[in-house]
Design a protein around this motif. Sequence first.
Motif, PDB file in Angstrom:
ATOM      1  N   ASP A  95       0.829  -1.212   0.000  1.00 16.39           N
ATOM      2  CA  ASP A  95       0.000   0.000   0.000  1.00 16.39           C
ATOM      3  C   ASP A  95       0.862   1.260   0.000  1.00 16.39           C
ATOM      4  OD1 ASP A  95      -2.377  -1.400  -0.031  1.00 16.39           O
ATOM      5  OD2 ASP A  95      -2.754  -1.191   2.120  1.00 16.39           O
ATOM      6  N   ALA A  96       1.885   1.274   0.833  1.00 15.23           N
ATOM      7  CA  ALA A  96       2.745   2.457   0.931  1.00 15.23           C
ATOM      8  C   ALA A  96       3.418   2.754  -0.408  1.00 15.23           C
ATOM      9  CB  ALA A  96       3.793   2.257   2.022  1.00 15.23           C
ATOM     10  N   LEU A  97       3.898   1.721  -1.071  1.00 17.03           N
ATOM     11  CA  LEU A  97       4.549   1.918  -2.370  1.00 17.03           C
ATOM     12  C   LEU A  97       3.533   2.357  -3.425  1.00 17.03           C
ATOM     13  CD1 LEU A  97       7.021  -1.112  -2.363  1.00 17.03           C
ATOM     14  CD2 LEU A  97       7.497   1.277  -1.788  1.00 17.03           C
ATOM     15  N   ARG A  98       2.339   1.758  -3.373  1.00 16.03           N
ATOM     16  CA  ARG A  98       1.272   2.162  -4.310  1.00 16.03           C
ATOM     17  C   ARG A  98       0.865   3.606  -4.070  1.00 16.03           C
ATOM     18  NH1 ARG A  98      -1.164  -2.938  -4.115  1.00 16.03           N
ATOM     19  NH2 ARG A  98      -2.297  -2.324  -2.276  1.00 16.03           N
ATOM     20  N   PHE A  99       0.725   3.983  -2.791  1.00 12.76           N
ATOM     21  CA  PHE A  99       0.350   5.361  -2.466  1.00 12.76           C
ATOM     22  C   PHE A  99       1.405   6.345  -2.966  1.00 12.76           C
ATOM     23  CE2 PHE A  99      -2.368   4.189   1.533  1.00 12.76           C
ATOM     24  CZ  PHE A  99      -3.343   3.659   0.704  1.00 12.76           C
ATOM     25  N   LYS A 100       2.653   5.889  -3.055  1.00 16.09           N
ATOM     26  CA  LYS A 100       3.733   6.746  -3.573  1.00 16.09           C
ATOM     27  C   LYS A 100       3.736   6.794  -5.101  1.00 16.09           C
ATOM     28  CE  LYS A 100       7.499   8.045  -0.927  1.00 16.09           C
ATOM     29  NZ  LYS A 100       8.874   8.067  -0.614  1.00 16.09           N
ATOM     30  N   GLY A 101       2.899   5.985  -5.720  1.00 16.70           N
ATOM     31  CA  GLY A 101       2.788   6.022  -7.172  1.00 16.70           C
ATOM     32  C   GLY A 101       3.508   4.901  -7.895  1.00 16.70           C
ATOM     33  N   PHE A 102       4.000   3.909  -7.153  1.00 12.79           N
ATOM     34  CA  PHE A 102       4.705   2.784  -7.766  1.00 12.79           C
ATOM     35  C   PHE A 102       3.791   1.575  -7.848  1.00 12.79           C
ATOM     36  CE2 PHE A 102       8.024   5.218  -5.499  1.00 12.79           C
ATOM     37  CZ  PHE A 102       8.789   5.588  -6.596  1.00 12.79           C
ATOM     38  N   ALA A 149       0.905   3.662   5.968  1.00 16.92           N
ATOM     39  CA  ALA A 149       1.157   3.702   4.523  1.00 16.92           C
ATOM     40  C   ALA A 149       0.999   5.126   3.984  1.00 16.92           C
ATOM     41  CB  ALA A 149       0.214   2.743   3.799  1.00 16.92           C
ATOM     42  N   TYR A 150      -0.014   5.825   4.452  1.00 10.40           N
ATOM     43  CA  TYR A 150      -0.270   7.202   4.013  1.00 10.40           C
ATOM     44  C   TYR A 150       0.857   8.133   4.463  1.00 10.40           C
ATOM     45  CZ  TYR A 150      -2.725  11.666   3.465  1.00 10.40           C
ATOM     46  OH  TYR A 150      -3.076  12.950   3.108  1.00 10.40           O
ATOM     47  N   ALA A 151       1.253   8.019   5.719  1.00 13.59           N
ATOM     48  CA  ALA A 151       2.330   8.875   6.244  1.00 13.59           C
ATOM     49  C   ALA A 151       3.623   8.648   5.467  1.00 13.59           C
ATOM     50  CB  ALA A 151       2.543   8.596   7.732  1.00 13.59           C
ATOM     51  N   PHE A 152       3.918   7.400   5.158  1.00 13.75           N
ATOM     52  CA  PHE A 152       5.121   7.077   4.384  1.00 13.75           C
ATOM     53  C   PHE A 152       5.053   7.716   2.996  1.00 13.75           C
ATOM     54  CE2 PHE A 152       7.297   4.412   1.265  1.00 13.75           C
ATOM     55  CZ  PHE A 152       8.576   4.370   1.792  1.00 13.75           C
ATOM     56  N   ALA A 153       3.915   7.555   2.345  1.00 12.29           N
ATOM     57  CA  ALA A 153       3.759   8.073   0.981  1.00 12.29           C
ATOM     58  C   ALA A 153       3.861   9.595   0.938  1.00 12.29           C
ATOM     59  CB  ALA A 153       2.426   7.617   0.399  1.00 12.29           C
ATOM     60  N   ARG A 154       3.339  10.248   1.953  1.00 11.12           N
ATOM     61  CA  ARG A 154       3.358  11.714   1.988  1.00 11.12           C
ATOM     62  C   ARG A 154       4.643  12.267   2.598  1.00 11.12           C
ATOM     63  NH1 ARG A 154       1.135  15.708   0.960  1.00 11.12           N
ATOM     64  NH2 ARG A 154       0.015  16.423   2.761  1.00 11.12           N
ATOM     65  N   GLY A 155       5.401  11.405   3.280  1.00  8.38           N
ATOM     66  CA  GLY A 155       6.627  11.866   3.921  1.00  8.38           C
ATOM     67  C   GLY A 155       6.353  12.740   5.134  1.00  8.38           C
ATOM     68  N   ILE A 156       5.290  12.391   5.862  1.00  9.69           N
ATOM     69  CA  ILE A 156       4.905  13.179   7.039  1.00  9.69           C
ATOM     70  C   ILE A 156       4.886  12.281   8.276  1.00  9.69           C
ATOM     71  CG2 ILE A 156       3.585  14.884   5.720  1.00  9.69           C
ATOM     72  CD1 ILE A 156       1.024  13.379   6.427  1.00  9.69           C
ATOM     73  N   SER A 157       4.735  12.904   9.431  1.00 13.34           N
ATOM     74  CA  SER A 157       4.696  12.141  10.679  1.00 13.34           C
ATOM     75  C   SER A 157       3.360  11.412  10.812  1.00 13.34           C
ATOM     76  CB  SER A 157       4.886  13.078  11.873  1.00 13.34           C
ATOM     77  OG  SER A 157       3.735  13.896  12.021  1.00 13.34           O
TER      78      SER A 157
END
Length: 198
Positions: A95-102, A149-157
Amino acid sequence: MYVTLSFKFNTREEVERFLVFIQKHVKTTYIVNTRLTHVYVQLEGEGEELEDAVALVKRLAGLARGGRGVVQVPLLVLFRDAELTRPIPPDVVADALRFKGFFAEVQGDVLETELSYEEVLEAAEALSKMYEEAEKHPLTPQAKRVVVAYAFARGISIEAAVEELIKAGVLNRGAVLSLRHPPQKTRVLLLENLKNLR
């Protein structure tokens, strides 16, 4: 029973990488012979154990090559190699990688992705730290997966992600924060929102 596999690599570095993978992850008896960029692996075992070892060695060869297109990362290999502070569910990595666009998808015991093994390894380690941070917040297990997953994709806490997801109507506020929609619908909504943010 013995099985001999032959692999051709493009560079000596790929050969060395493959040999490290074999040494770390193959548990059955094996013999390795190398000639320049050719590697011959003889595996010993019986029945299902031997079949599993053959499949693993083939996947490790694919990982060592890196290559273009879809890489199949065995989850067992990923989670053995990653230095995790907390265990993380495989679907959180996808999910985290998908949320980042991969492209990333869990298929059985394999993570299929367009990223290199090293990039997936780094992501898993970062997600593990974020998962540990998320445990300090009152989140249901499903909500925790989405928030991390969302925090990782957005680069936020994690805290910022929780606030954004509450404002976006993804999380219900209460004593314990939970998802407002079923997990699959939540993923679709977040993918659309994240595409709009790019």
